[in-house]
Design a protein around this motif. Structure first.
Motif, PDB file in Angstrom:
ATOM      1  N   ARG A 182       0.843  -1.218  -0.019  1.00 39.38           N
ATOM      2  CA  ARG A 182      -0.048   0.055  -0.135  1.00 39.38           C
ATOM      3  C   ARG A 182       0.727   1.309  -0.079  1.00 39.38           C
ATOM      4  O   ARG A 182       0.542   2.299  -0.645  1.00 39.38           O
ATOM      5  CB  ARG A 182      -0.795  -0.022   1.097  1.00 39.38           C
ATOM      6  CG  ARG A 182      -2.032  -0.916   1.419  1.00 39.38           C
ATOM      7  CD  ARG A 182      -2.986  -0.843   2.397  1.00 39.38           C
ATOM      8  NE  ARG A 182      -4.145  -1.734   2.105  1.00 39.38           N
ATOM      9  CZ  ARG A 182      -5.207  -1.966   3.113  1.00 39.38           C
ATOM     10  NH1 ARG A 182      -5.124  -1.042   4.182  1.00 39.38           N
ATOM     11  NH2 ARG A 182      -6.100  -2.685   2.878  1.00 39.38           N
ATOM     12  N   ASN A 183       1.965   1.308   0.852  1.00 38.00           N
ATOM     13  CA  ASN A 183       2.765   2.488   1.017  1.00 38.00           C
ATOM     14  C   ASN A 183       3.822   2.623   0.059  1.00 38.00           C
ATOM     15  O   ASN A 183       4.560   3.842  -0.086  1.00 38.00           O
ATOM     16  CB  ASN A 183       3.021   2.560   2.454  1.00 38.00           C
ATOM     17  CG  ASN A 183       1.869   2.544   3.234  1.00 38.00           C
ATOM     18  OD1 ASN A 183       0.743   3.234   3.040  1.00 38.00           O
ATOM     19  ND2 ASN A 183       1.965   1.980   4.469  1.00 38.00           N
ATOM     20  N   CYS A 184       4.399   1.569  -0.401  1.00 34.51           N
ATOM     21  CA  CYS A 184       5.874   1.600  -1.034  1.00 34.51           C
ATOM     22  C   CYS A 184       5.793   1.139  -2.650  1.00 34.51           C
ATOM     23  O   CYS A 184       6.592   1.370  -3.330  1.00 34.51           O
ATOM     24  CB  CYS A 184       6.599   0.554  -0.310  1.00 34.51           C
ATOM     25  SG  CYS A 184       7.062   0.973   1.573  1.00 34.51           S
ATOM     26  N   CYS A 185       4.737   0.499  -2.967  1.00 30.46           N
ATOM     27  CA  CYS A 185       4.423   0.200  -4.362  1.00 30.46           C
ATOM     28  C   CYS A 185       4.706   1.268  -5.166  1.00 30.46           C
ATOM     29  O   CYS A 185       3.898   2.526  -5.121  1.00 30.46           O
ATOM     30  CB  CYS A 185       3.391  -0.603  -4.586  1.00 30.46           C
ATOM     31  SG  CYS A 185       3.148  -1.127  -6.451  1.00 30.46           S
ATOM     32  N   LEU A 186       5.428   1.438  -6.226  1.00 34.97           N
ATOM     33  CA  LEU A 186       5.546   2.556  -7.224  1.00 34.97           C
ATOM     34  C   LEU A 186       4.815   2.590  -8.542  1.00 34.97           C
ATOM     35  O   LEU A 186       4.954   3.165  -9.279  1.00 34.97           O
ATOM     36  CB  LEU A 186       7.048   2.624  -7.582  1.00 34.97           C
ATOM     37  CG  LEU A 186       8.043   2.897  -6.325  1.00 34.97           C
ATOM     38  CD1 LEU A 186       9.625   2.858  -6.757  1.00 34.97           C
ATOM     39  CD2 LEU A 186       7.747   4.088  -5.438  1.00 34.97           C
ATOM     40  N   GLU A 187       3.883   1.417  -8.580  1.00 30.48           N
ATOM     41  CA  GLU A 187       3.115   1.433  -9.936  1.00 30.48           C
ATOM     42  C   GLU A 187       2.645   2.733 -10.320  1.00 30.48           C
ATOM     43  O   GLU A 187       2.626   3.242 -11.436  1.00 30.48           O
ATOM     44  CB  GLU A 187       2.100   0.492  -9.645  1.00 30.48           C
ATOM     45  CG  GLU A 187       1.218  -0.019 -10.890  1.00 30.48           C
ATOM     46  CD  GLU A 187      -0.456  -0.051 -10.294  1.00 30.48           C
ATOM     47  OE1 GLU A 187      -1.065   0.110 -11.114  1.00 30.48           O
ATOM     48  OE2 GLU A 187      -0.345  -0.522  -9.369  1.00 30.48           O
TER      49      GLU A 187
END
Length: 755
Positions: free
Chosen positions: A10-15
């Protein structure tokens, strides 16, 4: 459920991070939406997307300073994409440029725009689109402000006229403003865009003291060149100010514009094909064809390393954030009746191989998240039993008295050979010959033939898995805590993660150390297929290659190998949960290398052999076993495991195990293949026949074939058979998940027949 990976997704995915060009653009223009339309020549659609973003498409396409080019990852690989020329060509080539007409009710709020330059007009236009009552004050006798210094009036006046053609507003030329307070009393909000060196009515100093790049004070907003913006930035600020004003009018809360944060995107351009920049043939810019060709150069920057590497994400075309959302509503369906089913099959399709975590720049392991999700679904009793019952039964068989074997020599031993459950199932010689070689090369050696518990963990049954881990630890301690020699990389990966105190290495590592030799291959070309479960063991990858190279094999690399190894389709035992995906996965693995494969995982060997790929296990090479193309059925795999125990019991314990009595069954090769595909075991068919013959509960058809059924776990198994010699000819067998309930009348009461 462990929330760590869930929160990481939720917080780190860069998509969803902006592309470098989008991040640099004052309008935050969605280039990824724009370039595909331009690339296929859909210029009207591309124009509409561009106009919606930049407000004045003709003006912006001419005066844009192209901040996007500096961040384009192709600038050193053929040249940055020339978006400005593409945008100009789209504006020139579009045939439908009239603005949309919005049939909205009047808002009943009055806004004053002070300044008729590009920035003020952008604010006015956006507010007019929303049907606010807008009045524009311009102290000179003409619109456009600084545009007169940089652009032909034929361009910008035409653009302004066209964009306002469907809107009504009051324009007051030659009207300066004395006191801002007087204007503020007449209007619900005011936007001040008086241009470079223009009147700020004392508000600019207040903005500076508040350290704001754009400000709102009691419903008065400032922006544009007055704050040092370029003409393009002024237009972007004006459009953004319209949104801030509308928010103020709705809530009474005035906010300043928040600058777009720099993108955190991380790109992996490995394998991305690039082309040189398209140069315009004319000084007038791109033709439509040239613009389309240049647009197709754009790689539409996205952090997609996981989707490019992970077959499961590529198959479903789902990024981690969407996967997490669907899994969440499946586990926690909220107000929905029953259990959520959105992602049940998706959860069970993940091989849990860990490749996504290796390639992700943020090291997000979606496979670990799916494993935890599987456990959560299992604990809720919401995961379909059909996905895993066969594998759990197979695991139980491997740990039963029929197949499990443990031996520790009286003398203290340095090694415990742990072949796992599938090594002997594939070929008994893999276990017996390897164990004999280890004793010859390394002296006394314990052996423990059983299952490591992987099927339980893959099925989400944490309790069973933890119980198996406890048994493994006890047996290891019982034989003096020796170093474990693993025959199966999955077993090693499982124990390395859950039982790190049980140190060990792969069989190939010890064989290389002890000087085992593979017969000379005379330069035969092969590709070594690393199993996904060995991705974290580089010494094993090196040692297997050393064994093959020393034997004269010429190794042809695969695109995905070593720490980037991909699953053969066995991991997670997904073939029942999603058969089409499993077949697709196997085909992909076969297409990745033309040379024959060499493997050091028996599961990989059997999957590829069953699909027709020339493949040899490294033990086939070591012991000269000719097994290419021969894959045992699931029934034969059980027989093989029993054979391993029988042979080891005779050799190490000096006693013969009694042969298990079996009903002789005669099954054609075609039916045997069908039963194997449907995972119907011969012993289950034999049990059904025995039940039918014992109880007489059977039918007979016109051919004289008997037909009967029996319940095997959760399924109902049917057999069509006839007596033959001392056994039975099986004509057909099939299963289904329905249960059949029989009723008998007995003294006036109905009772269910007990199958």
């Amino acid at each position: 459920m462990d929330e760590t990976v869930k929160n990481q997704i939720r917080n780190c995915c860069l998509e969803k991070e902006a592309a470098p060009c989008v991040s640099a653009c004052p309008f935050h223009f969605d280039v990824r939406e724009f370039v595909p339309k331009a690339g296929r020549g859909a210029f009207n659609s591309a124009y509409r997307a561009y106009a919606n973003a930049v407000t004045f498409p003709r003006i912006v396409s001419q005066i844009c300073g192209e901040p996007c080019r500096a961040g384009c990852p192709l600038k050193d690989r053929g040249g940055a994409v020339n978006l400005k020329l593409i945008e100009q060509a789209v504006v020139k080539s579009a045939t439908r440029t009239a603005p949309n007409s919005y049939n909205l009710p009047a808002k009943g709020k009055r806004i004053a725009v002070i300044g008729g330059g590009a920035g003020g007009l952008a604010c006015a236009l956006r507010l007019c689109n929303k049907k606010y009552d807008v009045t524009v004050y311009e102290k000179t006798e003409r619109l456009g402000g600084r545009l007169w210094e940089t652009l032909s009036p034929d361009i910008f006046l035409k653009d302004i006229e066209e964009q306002f053609s469907k809107e009504k507003y009051e324009l007051l030329l030659g009207r300066g403003i004395g006191e801002i307070g007087e204007i503020r009393e007449k209007f619900d909000a005011v936007y001040v865009a008086t241009g470079r060196g223009g009147e700020s009515f004392g508000l600019l100093r207040a903005c500076e003291m508040r350290e704001a790049s754009a400000s709102s004070l009691d419903g008065v907003f400032l922006g544009g060149a007055l704050l040092g913006a370029s003409p393009v930035e002024a237009i972007a600020q004006g459009a953004a100010a319209a949104g801030l004003i509308e928010g103020y009018l709705k809530t009474g809360i005035a906010k300043s514009a928040e600058p777009h944060p720099p993108t955190r995107i991380k790109l992996n351009l490995d394998g991305v094909e690039t082309k040189p920049e398209v140069l315009p043939a004319s000084s007038d810019g791109y033709s439509g064809e040239e613009a389309a060709a240049e647009a197709l150069r754009c790689i539409r920057c996205r952090c997609d390393s996981c989707v490019r590497a992970c077959d499961m994400m590529a198959y479903f075309q789902k990024f981690p954030k969407l996967i997490e959302e669907e899994v969440h509503i499946t586990i926690y369906p909220g107000t929905l009746d029953g259990n959520g089913t959105v992602a049940t099959r998706l959860i069970s399709t993940c091989n849990q191989c860990g490749l996504c975590g290796k390639v992700c720049p943020e090291k997000i392991d979606v496979g670990l998240f799916m494993r935890e999700s599987h456990i959560a679904m299992r604990e809720k009793k919401a995961m379909p039993w059909a996905f895993h019952e066969f594998w759990l039964n197979d695991m139980d068989f491997s740990r039963s008295e029929r197949a499990q074997f443990f031996y520790a020599p009286a003398d203290k031993c340095a090694y415990l050979f742990f072949p796992g459950c599938q090594m002997g199932a594939s070929e008994p010689d893999y276990v017996t010959k390897t164990y004999a070689l280890l004793r010859e090369l390394a002296g006394p050696c314990a052996v423990y033939v059983t299952c490591c518990g992987a099927p339980a963990l893959w099925a989400g049954d944490r309790g069973v898995y933890e119980g198996i881990c406890g048994e493994l630890r006890d047996k290891w301690r019982q034989c003096g805590e020796p170093e474990i020699i693993f025959g199966c990389p999955t077993c090693r990966e499982m124990m390395n993660r859950r039982l790190p105190e049980m140190k060990g290495r792969m069989l190939s590592d010890l064989l290389w150390e002890l000087g085992a030799k593979i017969p000379d291959a005379h330069g035969a070309e092969v590709s070594l297929f690393d199993p996904c479960s060995a991705r974290d063991f580089p010494e094993t990858q090196r040692n297997v290659r050393a064994l093959l190279s020393s034997a004269g094999y010429a190794l042809r690399p695969l695109e995905y190998e070593k720490e980037r190894a991909k699953c053969c389709s066995w991991g997670g035992q997904i073939s029942i949960a999603n058969p089409p995906y499993a077949r697709w996965l196997v085909e992909k693995r076969l297409s990745e290398g033309e040379a024959p494969y060499v493997v050091y995982c028996t599961n990989c060997r059997d999957v590829f052999a069953d699909a027709g790929k020339p493949v040899r296990h490294i033990l086939d090479l070591l012991f000269g076993l000719e097994r290419e193309g021969r894959t045992p059925t699931y029934s034969k795999r059980r027989d093989n495991r029993e054979e391993v125990k029988r042979l080891l019991t005779k050799e190490l314990l000096g006693r013969e195990l009694p042969e298990k009595e079996k009903i002789p069954l005669f099954i054609s090769p075609e039916l045997e293949a069908k039963m194997n595909r449907d995972r119907i075991l011969e012993e289950d068919v034999a049990a059904v026949i025995a039940f039918c013959e014992r109880t007489g509960r059977k039918l007979v058809d016109e051919r004289g074939h008997f037909i009967g059924y029996g319940e095997i776990g959760h399924i109902t198994c049917w057999a069509e058979y006839s007596p033959e010699k001392d056994g039975y000819r099986v004509h057909n067998a099939y299963t289904h998940r329905m249960k059949i309930e029989l009723e008998e009348v007995w003294h006036g009461r109905k009772t269910k027949a007990d199958l």
